[in-house]
Motif scaffolding. Structure first.
Motif, PDB file in Angstrom:
ATOM      1  N   UNK A   1       0.834  -1.214   0.000  1.00 44.10           N
ATOM      2  CA  UNK A   1       0.000   0.000   0.000  1.00 44.10           C
ATOM      3  C   UNK A   1       0.865   1.259   0.000  1.00 44.10           C
ATOM      4  N   UNK A   2       0.293   2.349  -0.461  1.00 43.75           N
ATOM      5  CA  UNK A   2       1.045   3.600  -0.551  1.00 43.75           C
ATOM      6  C   UNK A   2       0.094   4.790  -0.490  1.00 43.75           C
ATOM      7  N   UNK A   3       0.671   5.974  -0.372  1.00 48.85           N
ATOM      8  CA  UNK A   3      -0.101   7.209  -0.456  1.00 48.85           C
ATOM      9  C   UNK A   3       0.015   7.758  -1.866  1.00 48.85           C
TER      10      UNK A   3
ATOM     11  N   UNK B   1       2.391  18.304  -0.614  1.00 49.23           N
ATOM     12  CA  UNK B   1       2.842  18.398   0.778  1.00 49.23           C
ATOM     13  C   UNK B   1       1.658  18.432   1.724  1.00 49.23           C
ATOM     14  N   UNK B   2       0.625  19.187   1.367  1.00 47.64           N
ATOM     15  CA  UNK B   2      -0.575  19.267   2.201  1.00 47.64           C
ATOM     16  C   UNK B   2      -1.240  17.900   2.328  1.00 47.64           C
ATOM     17  N   UNK B   3      -1.322  17.173   1.206  1.00 44.21           N
ATOM     18  CA  UNK B   3      -1.924  15.835   1.207  1.00 44.21           C
ATOM     19  C   UNK B   3      -1.134  14.881   2.092  1.00 44.21           C
ATOM     20  N   UNK B   4       0.192  14.898   1.960  1.00 42.70           N
ATOM     21  CA  UNK B   4       1.035  13.989   2.734  1.00 42.70           C
ATOM     22  C   UNK B   4       0.987  14.325   4.222  1.00 42.70           C
ATOM     23  N   UNK B   5       0.982  15.607   4.557  1.00 44.71           N
ATOM     24  CA  UNK B   5       0.890  16.013   5.962  1.00 44.71           C
ATOM     25  C   UNK B   5      -0.422  15.532   6.571  1.00 44.71           C
ATOM     26  N   UNK B   6      -1.510  15.653   5.806  1.00 46.21           N
ATOM     27  CA  UNK B   6      -2.814  15.225   6.315  1.00 46.21           C
ATOM     28  C   UNK B   6      -2.824  13.718   6.549  1.00 46.21           C
ATOM     29  N   UNK B   7      -2.292  12.956   5.590  1.00 54.72           N
ATOM     30  CA  UNK B   7      -2.270  11.507   5.731  1.00 54.72           C
ATOM     31  C   UNK B   7      -1.350  11.048   6.852  1.00 54.72           C
ATOM     32  N   UNK B   8      -0.259  11.789   7.054  1.00 53.53           N
ATOM     33  CA  UNK B   8       0.664  11.432   8.127  1.00 53.53           C
ATOM     34  C   UNK B   8      -0.042  11.476   9.474  1.00 53.53           C
ATOM     35  N   UNK B   9      -0.949  12.431   9.639  1.00 52.30           N
ATOM     36  CA  UNK B   9      -1.708  12.539  10.885  1.00 52.30           C
ATOM     37  C   UNK B   9      -2.674  11.376  11.062  1.00 52.30           C
ATOM     38  N   UNK B  10      -3.101  10.768   9.948  1.00 48.11           N
ATOM     39  CA  UNK B  10      -4.058   9.659  10.014  1.00 48.11           C
ATOM     40  C   UNK B  10      -3.392   8.304  10.265  1.00 48.11           C
ATOM     41  N   UNK B  11      -2.070   8.228  10.045  1.00 53.20           N
ATOM     42  CA  UNK B  11      -1.360   6.964  10.197  1.00 53.20           C
ATOM     43  C   UNK B  11      -0.896   6.439   8.853  1.00 53.20           C
ATOM     44  N   UNK B  12       0.116   5.602   8.863  1.00 57.30           N
ATOM     45  CA  UNK B  12       0.697   5.094   7.629  1.00 57.30           C
ATOM     46  C   UNK B  12      -0.221   4.089   6.940  1.00 57.30           C
ATOM     47  N   UNK B  13      -0.010   3.873   5.624  1.00 61.74           N
ATOM     48  CA  UNK B  13      -0.867   2.927   4.892  1.00 61.74           C
ATOM     49  C   UNK B  13      -0.899   1.545   5.535  1.00 61.74           C
ATOM     50  N   UNK B  14      -2.100   0.999   5.647  1.00 61.48           N
ATOM     51  CA  UNK B  14      -2.309  -0.370   6.156  1.00 61.48           C
ATOM     52  C   UNK B  14      -1.772  -0.577   7.567  1.00 61.48           C
ATOM     53  N   UNK B  15      -1.627   0.517   8.312  1.00 59.61           N
ATOM     54  CA  UNK B  15      -1.065   0.412   9.668  1.00 59.61           C
ATOM     55  C   UNK B  15      -1.876  -0.534  10.551  1.00 59.61           C
TER      56      UNK B  15
ATOM     57  N   UNK C   1       5.940   3.681   1.932  1.00 64.43           N
ATOM     58  CA  UNK C   1       5.021   4.583   1.272  1.00 64.43           C
ATOM     59  C   UNK C   1       5.747   5.368   0.212  1.00 64.43           C
ATOM     60  N   UNK C   2       5.007   6.009  -0.655  1.00 67.80           N
ATOM     61  CA  UNK C   2       5.639   6.798  -1.694  1.00 67.80           C
ATOM     62  C   UNK C   2       4.901   8.120  -1.874  1.00 67.80           C
ATOM     63  N   UNK C   3       5.619   9.105  -2.338  1.00 66.22           N
ATOM     64  CA  UNK C   3       5.008  10.385  -2.700  1.00 66.22           C
ATOM     65  C   UNK C   3       5.089  10.502  -4.206  1.00 66.22           C
TER      66      UNK C   3
END
Length: 248
Positions: free
Chosen positions: A207-209, A220-234, A244-246
């Motif tokens: 899984x990835x972002x 950057x805004x998207x990645x910052x928001x997702x970082x707050x939600x937790x990593x993929x498939x955590x 993960x990838x950007x």
């Protein structure tokens, strides 16, 4: 990407305190439809495209093809250039052309590439020889038109090509840069199919972002928001997360 363009060996340049950090905890820059820079505008559509689209393309080929080619081309740098720019995760969509008597495989994004899969990945293997501390994640997926026999032949070729560079999934579920360097391993090969069950060297789907944004600020805004939600498939992954990838 400007800093990475001058640092093809950025992984080996990371501070030592990150060498023991699992790759699941590192941001791995990735390339969406990585091989779309070499799409063949004259190739047939992949079989999964709708019949309506196929009819439209047949009737108005001169108009549809330039549009398809422009829309499907998400990258304009070769895979060697992407590697040297710092990309370490490659989204590789593999397929066999319908009615092609050869066993050649190609990459796809609506249409097929003119470069074959094996000649392209041979270039990756050669690049890695010159950059022994860089680690790549090759995510092979889709596999349109590939029979079980072709799967096995392709996997055999991959294992032969990368050899000891492959990091087996069953042996190391949370690799770090230090552990990979010590083992001389540089390739995490994700194979989104049931076939990896028979091949411990291959990893399942990772899984990835996917940012899918138009500007660096939006990414950057998207990645910052997702970082707050937790990593993929955590929550579901036994490894506690995944690389993960950007997107570029």
């Amino acid at each position: 990407m400007s800093k990475m363009s001058c640092s093809p060996d950025w992984m080996s340049s990371l501070p030592e305190e990150l060498w023991d950090t699992p790759l699941t905890e590192l941001a791995i820059p990735g390339s969406h439809d990585a091989m779309s820079y070499c799409l063949d505008i004259n190739s047939p559509l992949v079989p999964s495209e709708s019949d309506c689209f196929r009819i439209l393309d047949g009737l108005f080929y001169c108009f549809t093809r330039p549009t398809i080619f422009k829309w499907a081309t998400t990258q304009d740098k070769s895979i060697e250039e992407q590697l040297s720019m710092g990309i370490r995760y490659f989204d590789l969509r593999v397929a066999h052309k319908l009615k092609d008597p050869s066993s050649d495989l190609y990459f796809t994004h609506i249409i097929y590439t003119h470069l074959t899969v094996l000649e392209t990945l041979s270039s990756v293997a050669l690049w890695l020889n010159s950059h022994p501390k860089e680690v790549v994640i090759l995510a092979c997926s889709h596999f349109e038109g590939i029979s079980d026999e072709l799967h096995q032949s392709f996997i055999f070729s991959l294992k032969k090509m990368f050899g000891s560079k492959l990091c087996p999934h069953e042996v190391c579920v949370a690799p770090t840069l230090r552990s990979l360097w010590a083992a001389g391993q540089q390739v995490i090969l994700s194979y989104d199919s049931q076939h990896p069950l028979r091949h411990p060297e291959l990893w399942p789907d990772i899984p990835y972002w996917w940012a899918n944004q138009h500007t660096a600020k939006e990414v950057i805004s998207y990645l910052d928001w997702n970082k707050e939600q937790g990593r993929p498939a955590c929550s579901s992954s036994p490894e506690g997360g995944s690389p993960m990838r950007a997107e570029r």
